[in-house]
Design an enzyme around this catalytic site. Structure first.
Site, mmCIF file in Angstrom:
data_model
loop_
_atom_site.group_PDB
_atom_site.id
_atom_site.type_symbol
_atom_site.label_atom_id
_atom_site.label_comp_id
_atom_site.label_asym_id
_atom_site.label_seq_id
_atom_site.Cartn_x
_atom_site.Cartn_y
_atom_site.Cartn_z
ATOM 1 N N SER A 94 37.915 43.685 34.111
ATOM 2 C CA SER A 94 36.579 43.195 34.406
ATOM 3 C C SER A 94 35.988 42.452 33.207
ATOM 4 O O SER A 94 36.499 41.412 32.818
ATOM 5 C CB SER A 94 35.690 44.358 34.847
ATOM 6 O OG SER A 94 34.507 43.905 35.450
ATOM 7 N N ASP A 216 37.030 44.038 46.930
ATOM 8 C CA ASP A 216 36.353 44.349 45.673
ATOM 9 C C ASP A 216 34.885 43.979 45.817
ATOM 10 O O ASP A 216 34.545 42.817 46.029
ATOM 11 C CB ASP A 216 37.016 43.563 44.539
ATOM 12 C CG ASP A 216 36.460 43.911 43.160
ATOM 13 O OD1 ASP A 216 35.344 44.435 43.072
ATOM 14 O OD2 ASP A 216 37.154 43.636 42.165
ATOM 15 N N HIS A 244 37.247 47.974 42.620
ATOM 16 C CA HIS A 244 37.180 47.177 41.404
ATOM 17 C C HIS A 244 37.977 47.782 40.241
ATOM 18 O O HIS A 244 38.052 47.167 39.179
ATOM 19 C CB HIS A 244 35.715 47.024 40.976
ATOM 20 C CG HIS A 244 35.477 46.020 39.900
ATOM 21 N ND1 HIS A 244 35.808 44.679 40.027
ATOM 22 C CD2 HIS A 244 34.942 46.149 38.642
ATOM 23 C CE1 HIS A 244 35.484 44.036 38.917
ATOM 24 N NE2 HIS A 244 34.968 44.902 38.055
#
Length: 263
Positions: A94, A216, A244
């Site tokens: 991320s 996601d 995620h």
């Protein structure tokens, strides 16, 4: 050594090659506990915490310094310099995927390749770009976080994690969020969710793997496809995993994907 303590750097494993793992927003190096050990027989494994999270030196967090992901990229480069590392494989989840990309642009020789787990260069929709959120959505999210960080963590962790049939995963992520100082969490959230690094993506010199989950809530499939199209040297894998955080919810599939890429 001060740099390594600042970022709570741990070293383990063996081998001539090095793999560096960095976590996403609200997490810490323990997020990789089901993935990193799989590489320790053949790789030197480095794990770190971003300043403000996990076991990092909280006193080193200055909101004026850490007002962009570039500051975290600078930290990463300082860690690699302290360890005298070049040609490392960097695995970032991320926000850390962007951190690794920015660091690779600044000092390409430090990186052999990047593994980007659920990356998003920009969360906000813009013209023909689908980030997943309107600006109003992001402003509302930040407003709720400001008003009640613990409540935000409780409600958002299961959404971010996905896998509603495995609520223990959401609980694990919630616990990680709740270990973060609320003031730091609020400041970092603005940096992460309002960032726009689309202009930097085509400048990334490193061979890259984009790992995109099939569902996601933060980084939809359209974002992963955009990254694949705009990174100059990218491979793309649409995973069977959902949510995620596939390194937490689907570690075996994540490990297999990384192994194929670095083989």
């Amino acid at each position: 050594m001060d740099v390594l303590r600042r970022n709570n750097v741990t070293l383990s494993g063996q081998g001539s090659r090095t793999m560096v793992f960095a976590h996403g927003y609200g997490c810490d190096l323990t997020a990789w506990r089901a993935v990193a050990p799989a590489f320790m027989n053949d790789w030197r494994v480095v794990l770190l915490d971003h300043v403000g999270f996990g076991g990092s030196d909280i006193s080193a967090f200055d909101p004026e310094r850490y007002d962009s992901l570039g500051a975290y990229a600078d930290d990463l480069l300082e860690v690699l310099e302290a360890l005298e590392l070049n040609d490392a494989v960097f695995v970032g989840h991320s926000m850390a995927a962007n951190v690794g990309m920015l660091a690779a642009i600044a000092q390409p020789s430090r990186f052999a390749s990047l593994v980007m787990v659920c990356p998003s260069p920009c969360f906000v929709d813009d013209a023909d770009y689908t980030g997943g959120f309107s600006r109003e959505d992001v402003d509302d999210l930040l407003e709720v976080l400001d008003a009640n960080f613990l409540g935000w963590s409780r409600s958002m962790a299961p959404v971010i994690m996905g896998n509603q049939d495995r609520p223990e995963l959401g609980t694990t992520l919630e616990s990680s969020f709740c270990r973060t100082d609320p003031d730091i969490a609020r400041a970092a959230a603005r940096v992460v969710f309002l960032a726009d690094h689309r202009a930097e993506v085509p400048r990334c010199p490193a061979r890259s793997l984009v790992l995109q989950t099939s569902s996601d809530a933060l980084a939809p499939v359209a974002v992963g496809e955009w990254m694949h199209q705009h990174l100059p040297h990218a491979e793309y894998q649409l995973m069977n995993a959902t949510g995620h955080c596939p390194h937490m919810s689907a570690p075996e599939e994540t490990i297999a994907a990384i192994r194929r890429f670095v083989a």
